[in-house]
Design a protein around this motif. Structure first.
Motif, PDB file in Angstrom:
ATOM      1  N   GLY A  21      12.599  -1.795  -2.532  1.00 45.26           N
ATOM      2  CA  GLY A  21      11.261  -1.752  -3.443  1.00 45.26           C
ATOM      3  C   GLY A  21      10.983  -0.026  -2.903  1.00 45.26           C
ATOM      4  O   GLY A  21      11.462   0.018  -1.834  1.00 45.26           O
ATOM      5  N   ASN A  54       2.375  -0.064  -7.007  1.00 39.52           N
ATOM      6  CA  ASN A  54       1.478  -1.049  -6.293  1.00 39.52           C
ATOM      7  C   ASN A  54       1.576  -0.394  -5.316  1.00 39.52           C
ATOM      8  O   ASN A  54       2.396  -0.001  -3.912  1.00 39.52           O
ATOM      9  N   ASP A  56       0.148  -0.762  -1.841  1.00 37.85           N
ATOM     10  CA  ASP A  56      -0.831  -2.198  -1.307  1.00 37.85           C
ATOM     11  C   ASP A  56       0.566  -2.469  -0.204  1.00 37.85           C
ATOM     12  O   ASP A  56       1.693  -2.247  -0.152  1.00 37.85           O
ATOM     13  N   GLY A  57       0.189  -2.267   0.941  1.00 41.44           N
ATOM     14  CA  GLY A  57       1.432  -2.367   1.975  1.00 41.44           C
ATOM     15  C   GLY A  57       2.300  -1.768   2.248  1.00 41.44           C
ATOM     16  O   GLY A  57       3.048  -1.038   3.301  1.00 41.44           O
ATOM     17  N   VAL A  58       1.644  -0.243   1.941  1.00 43.25           N
ATOM     18  CA  VAL A  58       3.164   0.833   2.309  1.00 43.25           C
ATOM     19  C   VAL A  58       2.121   1.777   3.118  1.00 43.25           C
ATOM     20  O   VAL A  58       2.983   3.567   3.642  1.00 43.25           O
ATOM     21  N   ASP A 111      11.795  -5.104   2.607  1.00 45.82           N
ATOM     22  CA  ASP A 111      10.680  -4.830   4.174  1.00 45.82           C
ATOM     23  C   ASP A 111       9.681  -5.196   3.892  1.00 45.82           C
ATOM     24  O   ASP A 111       9.233  -6.434   3.402  1.00 45.82           O
ATOM     25  N   THR A 112       9.271  -6.651   5.265  1.00 51.81           N
ATOM     26  CA  THR A 112       8.645  -8.073   4.873  1.00 51.81           C
ATOM     27  C   THR A 112       7.555  -7.810   5.099  1.00 51.81           C
ATOM     28  O   THR A 112       7.152  -8.462   4.801  1.00 51.81           O
ATOM     29  N   ARG A 113       7.024  -7.004   4.562  1.00 52.33           N
ATOM     30  CA  ARG A 113       5.053  -6.773   4.861  1.00 52.33           C
ATOM     31  C   ARG A 113       5.525  -6.753   3.668  1.00 52.33           C
ATOM     32  O   ARG A 113       4.122  -7.680   2.114  1.00 52.33           O
ATOM     33  N   ARG A 114       6.448  -6.682   2.183  1.00 50.88           N
ATOM     34  CA  ARG A 114       6.510  -7.041   0.497  1.00 50.88           C
ATOM     35  C   ARG A 114       7.816  -7.199   0.254  1.00 50.88           C
ATOM     36  O   ARG A 114       8.340  -6.257  -0.823  1.00 50.88           O
ATOM     37  N   GLU A 116       8.463  -9.234  -1.786  1.00 43.91           N
ATOM     38  CA  GLU A 116       8.433  -9.325  -3.583  1.00 43.91           C
ATOM     39  C   GLU A 116       9.456  -8.268  -3.867  1.00 43.91           C
ATOM     40  O   GLU A 116       9.854  -8.156  -5.320  1.00 43.91           O
ATOM     41  N   GLU A 117       8.968  -7.340  -3.718  1.00 39.15           N
ATOM     42  CA  GLU A 117       9.400  -5.565  -3.832  1.00 39.15           C
ATOM     43  C   GLU A 117      10.910  -5.586  -3.934  1.00 39.15           C
ATOM     44  O   GLU A 117      11.398  -4.926  -4.944  1.00 39.15           O
TER      45      GLU A 117
END
Length: 194
Positions: A21, A54, A56-58, A111-114, A116-117
């Motif tokens: 992602g 998206n 968010d979270g990067v 990346d466990t923060r996201r 789903e990516e």
């Protein structure tokens, strides 16, 4: 080893992909392991990304890969790994079909923060029958999950290796490539007897 005319044999090129992602660390991974200055198509994120990508979270990410990253690792005089990092944003996924032509395998950076990516990368390689490993890029501000928890969350087949890594660390990134090559070798057909 040389041919009869004393020329050196042309090395075998082995193509591997690094996918995942947006913001998962693909460019960093390729840069960490490449023996050459990597080719990168990083561009500054502009206002055109707002509402399209998206972010968010990067964190404070200010650039994105718009085509590919390219790096090289010489294993020995007869074998060279060519690494192709894919773009992570959905609007650039059309590049994945081209980049995957002739690929022996892939690293899917998660990346466990996201998390789903990386579903799209897993689906992409499963549909095309390209073997892969999942490398969980451990970010400082991310939750800690075990490889088994990641495997369950991504609904991976038992044979798919899942390992933790730091894409910034050349030793860690090379370890992931070694894991991928070992995985590919375990699935290769046995040479004919005799």
């Amino acid at each position: 080893m040389a041919y009869n005319d004393d020329s050196e044999p042309f090395p075998t090129a082995l193509k591997l992909l690094v996918a995942g992602g947006f913001g998962a660390g693909k460019t960093t991974f390729v840069s960490a392991v490449s023996e050459i200055d990597p080719l990168s198509t990083e561009e500054i994120i502009t206002e055109a990304s707002i509402g399209t990508d998206n972010l968010d979270g990067v964190g404070e990410k200010t650039t994105t890969t718009v085509a590919l990253d390219f790096g090289r690792i010489t294993l020995d005089p007869l074998h060279i790994l060519y690494l192709f990092g894919t773009p992570g944003q959905e609007r650039f996924w059309f590049m994945w079909d081209e980049l995957s032509e002739g690929a022996l395998g892939a690293v899917v950076l998660a990346d466990t923060r996201r998390l789903e990516e990386c579903f799209s990368a897993v689906d992409f390689f499963e549909r095309r029958g390209i073997e892969f490993v999942v490398a969980v890029n451990v970010f400082d501000d991310a939750f800690d999950y075990t490889p088994d928890e990641i495997r369950a969350a991504l609904d991976l087949k038992p044979r798919v290796p899942v390992e933790l890594c730091d894409a910034r660390d050349p030793k860690s990134a090379v370890g992931i490539l070694v894991s991928l090559v070992r995985h590919l070798l375990t699935l290769a057909p046995a040479p004919p007897a005799g």
